[in-house]
Design an enzyme around this catalytic site. Structure first.
Site, PDB file in Angstrom:
ATOM      1  CB  THR B  72      -0.941  -0.008   1.221  1.00 50.20           C
ATOM      2  OG1 THR B  72      -1.810  -1.144   1.093  1.00 50.20           O
ATOM      3  CG2 THR B  72      -1.770   1.255   1.294  1.00 50.20           C
ATOM      4  CG  ASN B 151      -6.668  -7.643  -5.584  1.00 49.63           C
ATOM      5  OD1 ASN B 151      -6.778  -7.033  -6.649  1.00 49.63           O
ATOM      6  ND2 ASN B 151      -7.338  -7.295  -4.507  1.00 49.63           N
ATOM      7  CD  GLN B 179      -2.691 -10.822  -4.662  1.00 50.47           C
ATOM      8  OE1 GLN B 179      -2.440 -12.030  -4.637  1.00 50.47           O
ATOM      9  NE2 GLN B 179      -3.191 -10.190  -3.609  1.00 50.47           N
ATOM     10  CB  SER B 199       3.106  -6.764  -0.258  1.00 49.60           C
ATOM     11  OG  SER B 199       2.731  -7.111   1.045  1.00 49.60           O
ATOM     12  CB  THR B 237      14.653   3.028  12.894  1.00 46.69           C
ATOM     13  OG1 THR B 237      15.248   4.182  13.452  1.00 46.69           O
ATOM     14  CG2 THR B 237      15.539   1.820  13.144  1.00 46.69           C
ATOM     15  CB  CYS B 325     -21.891  -9.708   3.468  1.00 49.42           C
ATOM     16  SG  CYS B 325     -23.601  -9.273   3.702  1.00 49.42           S
TER      17      CYS B 325
END
Lengths: 128, 386
Positions: B72, B151, B179, B199, B237, B325
């Site tokens: 991100t 993704n 991905q 990532s 850091t 949902c």
């Protein structure tokens, strides 16, 4: 995220399916939003809900609230069924996540729609 | 109960060898890499090694890798950085309708600051074409950002073609490859990629660490201020154990990429082939072949995704869905809607993402359980009249 009671009603829904000889049916919600509840009631001459059934397209909470609502109105008078509130359904299910409260509102609306349908059918009968 | 984890697009299990590589940096090797003394330099050397491992995995040079908190942040830095630093070249950005929210929301933010963004529509498989990009490029286009692979539905975008086009047109090209890294072969030089987001926890590395590859010569301003770390491009850091873990995870993933991809593709294709034979009226989401080796995504008509997931979970199968949902909003996945699915069909999607640890037995179990779950939920559904 769901209480044990919700999971129980989801896994073992009570009164699931269309019932024989129903005289009231309500359907609320829409597929666009991802929830549709259909409620069938069979009301006897004394105005008591003898039998009830539901069908639901929706999430776990939608299934559980429908199932619980049918249990809560079975054997009750139609007047009592109309008093069923979504809060009572949530309480009986030992709570729902905040984003799922709308499912309980839908269950309350489904019961009201079924009773309304029953009443309009009765009124039609009388006028015949 | 045995639990089968089929949500590897969400996150993956830390590889034991990665954990082993990280452990010393969580315990006895604790120096700050900015310190000139022994303790610091010992750690600085470990970061250098990780940087080389990550760079080697995508065909980059070590100096082109900036470590940060994750995919991100990498997306934010690439897009906001180009917008800020190169706005004199123009204020038009091209992306697609199916990007991750890290890209979409960043683009939407830039729109509030006077940038114009073209969100390219996708075909039924979730793909854009190089011609669409070509037609959208204007004299004031500064950046094209197209994800490497989606993704949700796993569809692979024509990255080398878009890269070549952008290079020819002199437009910066960023790809969110979160991905794809560790799952698909990537060569940033051959593919003409200027910036690439990754990532670690998507390829059996730790959470909380990622990296942005920035081609040499592109000057991105730092998103985070406050120190000279990462050669002034990312203050704070360093997450030393995370960075060391990411390096090791990259080395492992790329080292066995072909073998793992072949294994997962075979299992993926068995699921894709068999499920429609056992569940009538289901629709494959994403491209049938041009997709991530580990991605299966089906919409099961007349039923809703969260209840599918819940019932699968109760049977020991862990998956995900693009239903409203599960997204925390009223709308189902923007990816499925962009591909032209109706809300109703999008609500009924179930995504299963495999790992190299997924077995044939796991797949057979899914083929046994999912049809029964679908049948049970369909009997409950007022939409189903089967």
């Amino acid at each position: 995220m769901y209480s044990e009671k919700v999971l129980d009603h989801f896994q073992n829904p009570r009164n699931m399916g269309e019932i024989e000889g129903y005289n009231g049916m309500g359907m609320v919600g829409n597929a666009k939003c991802g929830d549709i509840m259909q409620m069938f009631i069979k009301v006897n001459d004394d105005g008591i809900i003898e039998d009830v059934g539901f069908k639901t397209f929706g999430c776990g909470a939608a299934v559980a609230t429908s199932s619980m609502a049918t249990e809560m109105i079975k054997g009750k008078s139609v007047d009592d069924a109309l008093k069923l509130s979504n809060a009572a359904v949530v309480e009986a299910l030992e709570g729902l996540p905040p984003v799922k409260i709308h499912c309980s509102v839908l269950a309350e609306e489904a019961v009201k729609a079924a009773v309304e349908d029953y009443r309009s059918r009765q009124a039609e009968k009388k006028s015949e | 109960m045995k639990r089968i984890y089929l949500d590897n697009a969400a996150t993956t299990k830390l590889a034991p060898a990665v954990f082993e590589a990280m452990t010393p940096y969580l315990t006895e090797i604790y120096g700050n890499p900015s310190s000139p003394h022994y303790f610091g330099q010992q750690v600085a050397a470990a970061i250098d090694k990780a940087r080389q491992q990550v760079a080697a995995g995508i065909g980059a040079d070590a100096g082109e890798i900036i470590f940060m908190s994750g995919g991100t942040e990498a997306d934010n830095m690439a897009i906001r950085g180009i917008a800020e630093r190169y706005s004199s070249r123009g204020k038009h950005i091209i992306t697609t309708a199916v990007e991750h929210h890290a890209v979409l929301h960043t683009c939407q933010l830039l729109e509030k600051h006077g940038y114009e963004v073209t969100y390219l529509p996708v075909d039924e498989y979730g793909r854009v074409t190089v011609d669409q990009v070509r037609e959208a490029i204007r004299p004031d286009t500064v950046l094209v950002s197209v994800m490497f692979a989606n993704n949700e539905v796993g569809t692979i975008m024509p990255i080398p073609e878009i890269g070549a086009l952008c290079r020819e047109k002199g437009v910066f090209f960023h790809t969110d490859a979160v991905q794809a890294v560790g799952h698909l072969p990537i060569d940033v030089k051959a593919m003409n990629i200027d910036m690439l987001s990754m990532s670690a926890h998507k390829f059996h590395g730790p959470k909380g660490v990622g990296a942005l590859y920035v081609r040499k010569g592109i000057m991105l301003p730092a998103l985070i201020q406050g120190g000279a770390q990462e050669r002034n491009r990312r203050a704070g850091t360093e997450n030393v154990p995370g960075i060391v873990g990411m390096g090791k995870a990259m080395e492992l993933a790329v080292g066995s990429l072909e073998e793992n991809a072949a294994k997962m593709t075979a299992l993926r294709d068995r699921l894709i082939r068999e499920l429609p034979k056992r569940i009538p009226e289901i629709k494959l989401n994403g491209h049938p072949t041009d997709r991530l080796p580990n991605n299966v995504n089906y919409s099961i008509k007349y039923i809703e995704g969260e209840s599918i997931l819940l019932m699968l979970d109760l049977n020991g199968i862990v998956a995900s869905s693009g239903s409203a949902c599960t997204s925390g909003s009223l709308d189902p996945s923007h990816v499925l809607l962009a591909m032209g699915l109706t809300h109703e069909v999008a609500h009924g999607s179930v995504r299963m993402t495999l790992s190299e640890e997924t077995t044939e037995e796991d797949v057979e179990y899914v083929l046994d359980v999912l049809p029964r779950v679908a049948e049970r939920l369909r009997r409950m559904s007022p939409l189903y009249h089967g």
